[in-house]
Design an enzyme around this catalytic site. Sequence first.
Site, PDB file in Angstrom:
ATOM      1  N   HIS A 246      67.014  19.224  42.595  1.00  0.00           N
ATOM      2  CA  HIS A 246      67.103  19.248  43.953  1.00  0.00           C
ATOM      3  C   HIS A 246      66.248  17.348  43.853  1.00  0.00           C
ATOM      4  O   HIS A 246      67.053  16.711  44.822  1.00  0.00           O
ATOM      5  CB  HIS A 246      65.663  20.019  44.233  1.00  0.00           C
TER       6      HIS A 246
HETATM    7  O1  RIB Z   1      61.509  23.168  45.710  1.00  0.00           O
HETATM    8  C1  RIB Z   1      62.126  21.925  45.513  1.00  0.00           C
HETATM    9  C2  RIB Z   1      60.840  20.732  45.040  1.00  0.00           C
HETATM   10  O2  RIB Z   1      60.188  21.819  45.224  1.00  0.00           O
HETATM   11  C3  RIB Z   1      61.444  19.933  44.139  1.00  0.00           C
HETATM   12  O3  RIB Z   1      61.379  18.590  44.948  1.00  0.00           O
HETATM   13  C4  RIB Z   1      60.875  20.404  43.106  1.00  0.00           C
HETATM   14  O4  RIB Z   1      60.694  19.239  42.117  1.00  0.00           O
HETATM   15  C5  RIB Z   1      59.173  20.690  44.011  1.00  0.00           C
HETATM   16  O5  RIB Z   1      58.988  20.002  44.040  1.00  0.00           O
END
Ligand code: RIB
Length: 321
Positions: A246
Amino acid sequence: MEQRKIIIDCDPGHDDAVAILLALASPKDIDVLGITCVAGNVPLTLTTRNALSICELAGRTDANVYGGCSKPMFRPLVTAEYVHGSSGLDLDDGATLPCPTMCLEAQHAVPFIVETVMTQPPNSVTLCLLGPLTNIATAFGEEPAIISRIQEIILMGGAAISPGNVTPSAEFNMYVDPEAADIIFRSGAPITMMGLDVTHQVLITEQIQERIRNIGSTVSTIVADLMSFYCRFDLERYGMLGGPLHDPCVIGHVIDDEIFNFKEINVMIEKSSALTRGETVSDWWQVTDRPINCKVAESVNTERFFNLLIERISNFPIDQL
Ligand code: RIB
Ligand code: CA
């Protein structure tokens, strides 16, 4: 492309860690003015510890790391140890990174963010937001003048047309602090949203993990070990080919703005419903007269992204100890 000045706000977290390393490995493209930590994946005491450990791993004990808000603006903290392990950066076989020797800056993250945006030239600082938006929303409340001075907010969060990852309708960062997210999306600041719509396509497969491990440096070995732990959860939950990377999508876009394509739409945050708390309600087909308030990433060149990531991780010296 000219070097961009950024503040990274994060909640390390395995994917945050890779995002920080990607930024620190790209000094020609990115000047990291500071790394601010927020409670999210794990409590603040651990997100700060983990950010310090990652900077040390990168050989960047000169990096400025700040502690921020330890809970959402109006709600109890929700964490994600089920994804990141109890330390927030678990490795396989229960190991963790060594305790950091470098320390946090004395200043709190929120005044650091305000002071930096107010003292740097207008429209010269980009906020790269990788966790719940508590620090930034608090900064907006304390000094609204920063809103018009920010060059861009590029955030990992939300899901415009994809299902959520913490509830059927909400992505984790938006779910944890929906009030903070609402402040940001209503602020008028220029927002670029990297949601699950694209990050669930950026998957750390075993082949990618192997390419990273084969770089053969201390950093690349640790990254491969972190990804091995991190992917386990997403493989079991989603049956995907790998774990979604992500947060590095945000930094990848800062470095190469041709990796992602975007659609300009209105996004609003659901705050009151228990069922859909944190949903990024996205007017994808412009069926309302709500004003466009952000660019949402709708497609990604994953090969181009991973080639960049591996090229930059390779920048760390092989003998980095
Ligand atoms: O949903 C994914 C996000 O939430 C990413 O940034 C992960 O590190 C958590 O912070
Ligand atoms: Ca994160």
